[in-house]
Design a protein around this motif. Structure first.
Motif, PDB file in Angstrom:
ATOM      1  N   VAL A 160      -5.047  12.516  41.956  1.00  0.00           N
ATOM      2  CA  VAL A 160      -5.722  12.300  41.571  1.00  0.00           C
ATOM      3  C   VAL A 160      -6.352  13.064  41.597  1.00  0.00           C
ATOM      4  O   VAL A 160      -7.546  13.964  40.542  1.00  0.00           O
ATOM      5  N   VAL A 161      -6.436  13.915  42.766  1.00  0.00           N
ATOM      6  CA  VAL A 161      -7.681  14.934  42.783  1.00  0.00           C
ATOM      7  C   VAL A 161      -7.206  16.241  42.285  1.00  0.00           C
ATOM      8  O   VAL A 161      -8.322  16.648  41.497  1.00  0.00           O
ATOM      9  N   PHE A 162      -6.231  16.454  42.378  1.00  0.00           N
ATOM     10  CA  PHE A 162      -5.192  18.080  41.664  1.00  0.00           C
ATOM     11  C   PHE A 162      -5.302  17.474  39.888  1.00  0.00           C
ATOM     12  O   PHE A 162      -5.198  18.428  40.161  1.00  0.00           O
ATOM     13  N   GLY A 166      -7.821  19.958  36.141  1.00  0.00           N
ATOM     14  CA  GLY A 166      -6.879  20.315  35.303  1.00  0.00           C
ATOM     15  C   GLY A 166      -6.885  19.005  33.479  1.00  0.00           C
ATOM     16  O   GLY A 166      -7.363  19.765  32.635  1.00  0.00           O
ATOM     17  N   LEU A 167      -7.722  18.007  34.049  1.00  0.00           N
ATOM     18  CA  LEU A 167      -8.040  17.443  32.543  1.00  0.00           C
ATOM     19  C   LEU A 167      -8.834  17.946  32.183  1.00  0.00           C
ATOM     20  O   LEU A 167      -9.564  18.042  30.990  1.00  0.00           O
ATOM     21  N   LEU A 168      -9.691  17.944  33.424  1.00  0.00           N
ATOM     22  CA  LEU A 168     -11.579  18.243  32.224  1.00  0.00           C
ATOM     23  C   LEU A 168     -11.296  19.359  31.750  1.00  0.00           C
ATOM     24  O   LEU A 168     -11.891  20.032  30.981  1.00  0.00           O
ATOM     25  N   VAL A 169     -10.934  20.557  32.472  1.00  0.00           N
ATOM     26  CA  VAL A 169     -10.377  22.244  31.859  1.00  0.00           C
ATOM     27  C   VAL A 169     -10.028  21.808  30.718  1.00  0.00           C
ATOM     28  O   VAL A 169      -9.868  22.090  29.245  1.00  0.00           O
ATOM     29  N   TRP A 170      -8.682  21.002  30.858  1.00  0.00           N
ATOM     30  CA  TRP A 170      -7.762  20.945  29.654  1.00  0.00           C
ATOM     31  C   TRP A 170      -9.076  19.865  27.953  1.00  0.00           C
ATOM     32  O   TRP A 170      -9.090  20.188  26.887  1.00  0.00           O
ATOM     33  N   TRP A 171      -9.516  19.159  28.555  1.00  0.00           N
ATOM     34  CA  TRP A 171     -10.733  18.082  27.626  1.00  0.00           C
ATOM     35  C   TRP A 171     -11.917  19.728  27.149  1.00  0.00           C
ATOM     36  O   TRP A 171     -12.351  19.408  25.408  1.00  0.00           O
ATOM     37  N   LEU A 172     -12.203  20.494  28.071  1.00  0.00           N
ATOM     38  CA  LEU A 172     -13.280  21.242  27.423  1.00  0.00           C
ATOM     39  C   LEU A 172     -12.983  22.495  26.472  1.00  0.00           C
ATOM     40  O   LEU A 172     -13.639  22.503  25.824  1.00  0.00           O
ATOM     41  N   ILE A 173     -11.599  22.641  27.067  1.00  0.00           N
ATOM     42  CA  ILE A 173     -10.557  23.676  25.611  1.00  0.00           C
ATOM     43  C   ILE A 173     -10.898  22.887  25.006  1.00  0.00           C
ATOM     44  O   ILE A 173     -11.301  23.462  23.672  1.00  0.00           O
ATOM     45  N   VAL A 174     -10.060  21.625  24.506  1.00  0.00           N
ATOM     46  CA  VAL A 174     -10.256  21.094  23.252  1.00  0.00           C
ATOM     47  C   VAL A 174     -11.529  20.940  22.646  1.00  0.00           C
ATOM     48  O   VAL A 174     -11.565  21.368  21.594  1.00  0.00           O
TER      49      VAL A 174
END
Length: 180
Positions: A160-162, A166-174
């Motif tokens: 979860v920590v790792f 990555g999910l946050l960066v992906w969401w920001l890019i979207v």
């Protein structure tokens, strides 16, 4: 006969005393990783002192942890002695992983000012690790269901920590792509 013994008058020649090597021993004649020394270290780090009138015990780990930044790192380094001793004594890798997880939890949560110090006093990672060491030395190939559950929970938490960054960066890019 040695050169020194040949040059001495007859009847006075003495052979020098040869002492066994000190390999891995301290001047007191004890091994650094003996149970007695590791037990003492875990007590000093986790429960050497008692708050008068209570059953609350704490050690040097809780005191050093009050120093912002470096305190928990120094206490964590001192705690590594027990983990290294377990490795030298042949403790199974599953147990070593659990000991490292105990230590990691202690250092990471202990780094939170004040709350982390209270956690250090309650968690007692060194006493936990010493108990794991002695249990697995006494019963070398026995792992309990608690070992498996603990490691599974640690692996889940680490995933979860790792994964979250990555999910946050992906969401920001979207969001950036949709906004343009």
């Amino acid at each position: 006969m040695s050169e020194m013994a040949r040059n001495m008058p007859q009847g006075t020649a003495k052979m020098p005393e040869i002492l066994p090597p000190l390999r891995g021993r301290t001047r007191l004649g004890r091994r650094i990783f003996d149970d007695e020394n590791l037990d003492l270290l875990s007590h000093v780090l986790d429960d050497w002192f008692r708050i008068p009138g209570t059953s609350i015990r704490f050690g040097i780990d809780g005191i050093i942890g009050l120093v912002p930044g470096v305190g928990d790192i120094l206490a964590g380094l001192a705690s590594c002695v027990i983990v290294v001793a377990a490795w030298f004594r042949g403790v199974p890798y599953v147990t070593l992983a659990r000991m490292v997880a105990n230590l990691g939890i202690d250092v990471l949560i202990g780094a939170i000012p004040l709350l982390g110090d209270a956690f250090d006093i309650a968690w007692k990672a060194n006493r936990r690790n010493y108990a794991l060491l002695t249990r697995h030395i006494a019963e070398p190939h026995r792992h309990t269901w608690k070992d498996a559950i603990f490691l599974g929970a640690i692996l889940l938490a680490l995933s979860v920590v790792f994964t979250l960054p990555g999910l946050l960066v992906w969401w920001l890019i979207v969001q950036l792509v949709r906004g343009h």
